[in-house]
Write a protein that holds these residues in place. Structure first.
Motif, PDB file in Angstrom:
ATOM      1  N   PRO A   4       0.805  -1.224   0.000  1.00  0.00           N
ATOM      2  CA  PRO A   4       0.000   0.000   0.000  1.00  0.00           C
ATOM      3  C   PRO A   4       0.842   1.279   0.000  1.00  0.00           C
ATOM      4  O   PRO A   4       0.380   2.319  -0.447  1.00  0.00           O
ATOM      5  N   ASP A   5       2.068   1.200   0.511  1.00  0.00           N
ATOM      6  CA  ASP A   5       2.900   2.402   0.552  1.00  0.00           C
ATOM      7  C   ASP A   5       3.615   2.668  -0.768  1.00  0.00           C
ATOM      8  O   ASP A   5       4.470   3.558  -0.845  1.00  0.00           O
ATOM      9  N   PRO A  60       9.218   9.610  14.023  1.00  0.00           N
ATOM     10  CA  PRO A  60       8.914   8.744  12.886  1.00  0.00           C
ATOM     11  C   PRO A  60       9.467   7.350  13.141  1.00  0.00           C
ATOM     12  O   PRO A  60      10.473   7.241  13.817  1.00  0.00           O
ATOM     13  N   TRP A  65       6.227   7.248  13.410  1.00  0.00           N
ATOM     14  CA  TRP A  65       5.027   7.383  14.209  1.00  0.00           C
ATOM     15  C   TRP A  65       4.820   6.175  15.108  1.00  0.00           C
ATOM     16  O   TRP A  65       5.732   5.417  15.350  1.00  0.00           O
ATOM     17  N   SER A 112       4.274  -1.281  17.058  1.00  0.00           N
ATOM     18  CA  SER A 112       3.756  -2.511  16.453  1.00  0.00           C
ATOM     19  C   SER A 112       4.878  -3.310  15.822  1.00  0.00           C
ATOM     20  O   SER A 112       4.930  -4.532  15.936  1.00  0.00           O
ATOM     21  N   TYR A 149       6.904  -5.132  18.357  1.00  0.00           N
ATOM     22  CA  TYR A 149       6.174  -6.300  18.850  1.00  0.00           C
ATOM     23  C   TYR A 149       6.204  -7.427  17.824  1.00  0.00           C
ATOM     24  O   TYR A 149       6.491  -8.592  18.145  1.00  0.00           O
ATOM     25  N   ARG A 150       5.897  -7.097  16.583  1.00  0.00           N
ATOM     26  CA  ARG A 150       5.818  -8.145  15.553  1.00  0.00           C
ATOM     27  C   ARG A 150       7.171  -8.778  15.289  1.00  0.00           C
ATOM     28  O   ARG A 150       7.291  -9.993  15.123  1.00  0.00           O
ATOM     29  N   LEU A 170      -3.309  14.935  15.953  1.00  0.00           N
ATOM     30  CA  LEU A 170      -1.974  15.438  15.628  1.00  0.00           C
ATOM     31  C   LEU A 170      -1.684  15.212  14.150  1.00  0.00           C
ATOM     32  O   LEU A 170      -1.961  14.140  13.627  1.00  0.00           O
ATOM     33  N   SER A 195       4.628  14.316  10.050  1.00  0.00           N
ATOM     34  CA  SER A 195       5.449  13.112   9.995  1.00  0.00           C
ATOM     35  C   SER A 195       6.689  13.227  10.875  1.00  0.00           C
ATOM     36  O   SER A 195       7.287  12.228  11.226  1.00  0.00           O
ATOM     37  N   GLN A 196       7.074  14.436  11.216  1.00  0.00           N
ATOM     38  CA  GLN A 196       8.260  14.637  12.042  1.00  0.00           C
ATOM     39  C   GLN A 196       7.848  15.134  13.419  1.00  0.00           C
ATOM     40  O   GLN A 196       7.005  16.033  13.538  1.00  0.00           O
ATOM     41  N   PHE A 215      -2.867  -7.724  19.191  1.00  0.00           N
ATOM     42  CA  PHE A 215      -2.167  -8.337  18.059  1.00  0.00           C
ATOM     43  C   PHE A 215      -2.728  -9.722  17.759  1.00  0.00           C
ATOM     44  O   PHE A 215      -2.053 -10.530  17.123  1.00  0.00           O
ATOM     45  N   GLU A 270      -2.326 -10.874  14.339  1.00  0.00           N
ATOM     46  CA  GLU A 270      -0.961 -10.572  13.881  1.00  0.00           C
ATOM     47  C   GLU A 270      -0.678  -9.074  13.808  1.00  0.00           C
ATOM     48  O   GLU A 270       0.285  -8.590  14.351  1.00  0.00           O
ATOM     49  N   ARG A 271      -1.494  -8.305  13.102  1.00  0.00           N
ATOM     50  CA  ARG A 271      -1.307  -6.856  13.054  1.00  0.00           C
ATOM     51  C   ARG A 271      -2.060  -6.214  14.207  1.00  0.00           C
ATOM     52  O   ARG A 271      -3.054  -6.773  14.683  1.00  0.00           O
ATOM     53  N   ARG A 272      -1.606  -5.020  14.629  1.00  0.00           N
ATOM     54  CA  ARG A 272      -2.314  -4.353  15.726  1.00  0.00           C
ATOM     55  C   ARG A 272      -3.704  -3.958  15.250  1.00  0.00           C
ATOM     56  O   ARG A 272      -3.864  -3.281  14.240  1.00  0.00           O
ATOM     57  N   GLU A 300      -2.314  -1.867  10.096  1.00  0.00           N
ATOM     58  CA  GLU A 300      -2.525  -1.640  11.527  1.00  0.00           C
ATOM     59  C   GLU A 300      -3.713  -0.705  11.771  1.00  0.00           C
ATOM     60  O   GLU A 300      -3.952   0.228  11.001  1.00  0.00           O
ATOM     61  N   TRP A 338      -5.170   1.427  15.344  1.00  0.00           N
ATOM     62  CA  TRP A 338      -4.850   1.642  16.749  1.00  0.00           C
ATOM     63  C   TRP A 338      -5.456   2.953  17.245  1.00  0.00           C
ATOM     64  O   TRP A 338      -6.104   3.681  16.500  1.00  0.00           O
ATOM     65  N   ARG A 356      -3.875   1.828   6.575  1.00  0.00           N
ATOM     66  CA  ARG A 356      -4.285   0.997   5.439  1.00  0.00           C
ATOM     67  C   ARG A 356      -3.869   1.623   4.112  1.00  0.00           C
ATOM     68  O   ARG A 356      -3.719   0.933   3.118  1.00  0.00           O
ATOM     69  N   GLY A 397      -1.050   3.437   3.795  1.00  0.00           N
ATOM     70  CA  GLY A 397       0.367   3.768   3.899  1.00  0.00           C
ATOM     71  C   GLY A 397       0.633   4.576   5.151  1.00  0.00           C
ATOM     72  O   GLY A 397       0.946   4.032   6.191  1.00  0.00           O
ATOM     73  N   ALA A 398       0.476   5.883   5.079  1.00  0.00           N
ATOM     74  CA  ALA A 398       0.701   6.740   6.243  1.00  0.00           C
ATOM     75  C   ALA A 398      -0.497   6.649   7.191  1.00  0.00           C
ATOM     76  O   ALA A 398      -1.620   6.355   6.765  1.00  0.00           O
ATOM     77  N   PRO A 399      -0.281   6.918   8.483  1.00  0.00           N
ATOM     78  CA  PRO A 399      -1.395   6.885   9.432  1.00  0.00           C
ATOM     79  C   PRO A 399      -2.458   7.930   9.085  1.00  0.00           C
ATOM     80  O   PRO A 399      -2.132   9.057   8.723  1.00  0.00           O
ATOM     81  N   PRO A 447       0.095  12.571   7.537  1.00  0.00           N
ATOM     82  CA  PRO A 447       0.086  11.608   8.639  1.00  0.00           C
ATOM     83  C   PRO A 447      -0.629  12.172   9.861  1.00  0.00           C
ATOM     84  O   PRO A 447      -0.289  13.258  10.341  1.00  0.00           O
ATOM     85  N   HIS A 453      -3.490  10.121  17.086  1.00  0.00           N
ATOM     86  CA  HIS A 453      -3.991  10.565  18.389  1.00  0.00           C
ATOM     87  C   HIS A 453      -5.340  11.290  18.322  1.00  0.00           C
ATOM     88  O   HIS A 453      -5.458  12.431  18.759  1.00  0.00           O
TER      89      HIS A 453
END
Lengths: 354, 335
Positions: free
Chosen positions: A78-79, A233, A235, A240, A243-244, B23, B26-27, B252, B255-257, B279, B281, B298, B300-302, B323, B326
């Motif tokens: 996806p990225d 970064p 993030w 996760s 953990y994985r 928030l 990315s930095q 988990f 497997e993924r969070r 992930e 979360w 899903r 790529g970036a949050p 991104p 929170h």
């Protein structure tokens, strides 16, 4: 030739000489993001390894006896990255290989040196070397710091180390010249070299992101940035990933972490996971900035505040230091730090393991 | 910081309403608190933007507090929900983190200090005074209000490098007392992320490795200690629903969070946002308890999504190229 034609030729020449060549250009990762000489793949003949690329580009291996093609399965992430599962031929000779990506006629070409180490077997008893904070270019003297690193590399090579971990500040000022010098110096280490740079965009550009994990025979190693905070970064997914990766290496004989350093601001769930709930068997780290004191206010040997993971802190290579860790079925034992500078060998920041 | 408030984008979710603080960035050094109107998709920037931390709404929904970088340290920034009257609280310590509003909406508690030697301090906005709580005990790392006079904290016990662990503490201005959460539990397990039930603050959800794996537990006087999630994979970060009937948490187990919710009475676990390839979360219950905001990578970036409590009708409320993490819902009374 018209001015426009000359301009187009010049642009093509620049493209070929820089970004399109990856490691062969400015030294940063380009089409092939992994594996590379700071995060190689270690595989047996006939096994498979994964490569991550920015483009779906045909791949081949280049070794001493020419190039090898492989069966490759592609998956788009996806990225926007591509994962290539590469199947090695059964008859491939053990040795060190470069990974090449090239689409002929389209100017897409990249080559990562020493990306793949094909091994018939992995020893049960072996020697790991740790180099922390080489800081190439430190003190404003590229040649001097490089010379120190090369001396360390020569001693590690002479000792027949099987594996080298390099953590922390790779370069002092993160310039292209310093990274180029560091990449050249890596060639003095013929064994697999795994790099865990300090948190920096430049470090990631040359050696990819942390965390990552790899197997060396029955043992597994987890590379992570121990100073990354909750808000750093990449993030929160870092928690996760820790953990994985820890779960993936759970079956290992020894699970050994290596980090640039450790900060108490390291994400709390990562600390709980790696040091308390499922503790690593050993953490190999570069120098810490924090000090621990006991109930009486006396300074203590460096130790993680919680959990039971022992720590080996290696003094900086910029001061001539490095360390070996002996790994066997009975223990992963850090030796006392060594130094290429006469009279300096067991400096501060030692470990309780010594 | 009370001069901005540009409208950045529109990413409306049909039929939804409410506001989410979150928030962006990315930095760490450039992260900024923003608020999005879920219905219209309009966004306004609130924080100084130089390293803001997770936003926390005041109980009346008119104010927000969050940590932000302040020179060499970290300060607590308080700002009105419309972006005006932003001010950095005057604090003695250089590093101050994890602000939490008192039920009275006047005081803010936070963890002050560096490393493990942190104390809980409370700032009274009416008087401008900062008070040390817990009798000055050090090693109190996180804080939540249980009532106007009591705080719930995660506190360290033991000696760093030897036998350091964490317990839950009931903190008043004068003292910090460990809360027994099982037989001989003090210093034995590593407890984290405590959350008082909004309908019954004496009922505390938290995570612990009591039992071998990290699970979600509930401690209360009438039921004692109960493991309500009980799974071989780690379960993290419990978050009570507004009515105190459900707990959302991260796990988990696929497997993924992913995000699950459990009904503590029956300990039955339901999926909210779960995937084997990406992930999900940071669940945040909407004030009506009918929706959940969460972060998902899903794309790529949050990115922040809002869905029903069973994961239905999940829609993004932030842009894919920014991104975002929170999420925190604005309390209902203010809207």
């Amino acid at each position: 030739m018209s001015t426009i034609s000359r301009l187009m030729l010049a642009i093509c020449a620049v493209c070929l000489a820089s970004g399109a060549m990856g490691r062969a250009g400015d030294g940063a990762l380009d089409i092939i993001l992994s594996p590379h000489n700071g995060q190689p793949s270690l595989v047996r003949p006939g096994a498979a390894f994964e490569a991550v690329l920015t483009k779906q580009t045909p791949l081949k291996l280049a070794g001493e006896d020419g190039t090898k093609t492989m069966a490759v399965e592609w998956e788009a992430r996806p990225d926007g990255r591509y994962v290539a599962t590469c199947h090695l031929p059964d008859e491939i000779a053990p040795g060190v290989y470069a990974l090449e990506a090239e689409r002929e006629g389209e100017g897409e070409r990249d080559r990562n040196e020493r990306a793949l180490h094909v091994k018939e077997s992995f020893p049960e008893v072996y020697l790991v070397a740790h180099i922390a904070d080489p800081a190439i270019g430190g003190g404003g003297d590229l040649e001097e710091s490089l010379g120190l690193f090369e001396e360390i590399a020569a001693e590690i090579d002479e000792a027949n180390a099987d594996l080298v971990l390099i953590t922390g500040e790779l370069t002092a000022n993160e310039t292209e010249e310093e990274y180029g010098a560091f990449l050249d110096a890596l060639e003095a280490l013929p064994m697999p070299t795994f790099v865990c740079p300090s948190l920096s965009e430049e470090g990631a550009r040359y050696f990819g992101p942390t965390p990552y994990a790899f197997w060396y025979g029955e043992d597994a190693y987890l590379s992570f940035d121990g100073t990354a905070t909750n808000l750093a970064p990449p993030w929160e997914p870092a928690e996760s990933l820790h953990y994985r990766l820890r779960r993936e290496i759970k079956p290992a004989r020894w699970a050994i972490g290596f980090a640039n350093r450790y900060s108490q601001d390291f994400p709390m769930h990562s600390q709980i996971n790696l040091f308390v709930d499922d503790p690593l068997d050993l953490l190999i780290s570069g120098p810490w900035e924090m000090e621990l004191v006991d109930e009486e206010g006396e300074e203590m040997e460096p130790a993680l505040p919680w959990g039971r993971t022992p720590v080996a802190i290696t003094p900086p290579a910029s001061e001539g230091a490095y360390r070996f860790v002996e790994v066997s079925s009975s223990e992963a034992r850090p030796r006392a730090p060594e130094s290429v500078i006469e009279g300096v060998n067991d400096d501060t920041n030692d470990t309780a393991e010594d | 910081m009370n001069i901005l408030l540009p409208v950045i984008l529109s990413l409306a979710v049909a039929g939804a309403e409410g506001e989410l603080a979150y928030l962006v960035g990315s930095q760490a050094a450039t992260r900024q608190v923003c608020v999005v109107d879920v219905e219209s998709g309009d966004v306004r920037e609130l924080g100084p933007g130089g390293g803001d931390g997770p936003p926390v709404w005041g109980p009346d929904g008119e104010w927000l507090a969050f940590e932000t970088e302040d020179g060499e340290g970290v300060g607590i920034y308080v700002v009105r929900a419309d972006g005006f009257e932003g001010v950095m609280l005057e604090t003695e310590a250089s590093h101050n983190r994890l602000p939490q509003w008192a039920p009275d909406g006047e005081r803010i508690a936070y963890s002050a200090g560096e490393g493990l030697a942190r104390q809980i301090r409370v700032h009274d906005r009416a008087t401008g005074e900062e008070t040390v709580w817990g009798g000055g005990r050090e090693g109190l790392l996180t804080v939540r209000w249980m009532s106007d006079d009591e705080l719930l904290a995660t506190g360290l016990t033991g000696t760093p490098g030897r036998n350091l662990s964490s317990d839950l503490y009931r903190v008043t201005e004068d003292a910090a007392e460990p809360i027994p959460v099982g037989e001989d539990s003090e210093g034995r397990y590593f407890e984290w992320a405590p959350a008082p039930n909004p309908a019954n603050p004496d009922m505390i959800a938290f995570e612990s490795n009591d039992g071998g794996f990290r699970d979600i537990f509930i401690a209360s006087e009438d039921r004692g200690l109960v493991n309500v999630s009980n799974h071989r994979r780690a379960d993290w970060n419990p978050a009570w629903s507004p009515d105190g009937e459900w707990i959302a948490f991260e796990s988990f187990r696929e497997e993924r969070r992913g995000i699950f919710r459990v009904y503590p009475e029956t300990m039955r676990v339901h999926e909210v946002a779960v995937s084997g390839t990406y992930e999900n979360w940071a669940p945040a219950w909407a004030p009506d308890g009918e929706r959940v905001a969460f972060v998902s990578n899903r794309d790529g970036a949050p990115r922040i999504f809002v869905s029903g409590v069973e994961g239905e009708d999940a829609e993004p409320v932030t842009q894919a190229d920014q991104p975002a993490t929170h999420p925190a819902w604005r309390p209902e009374d203010s809207q």
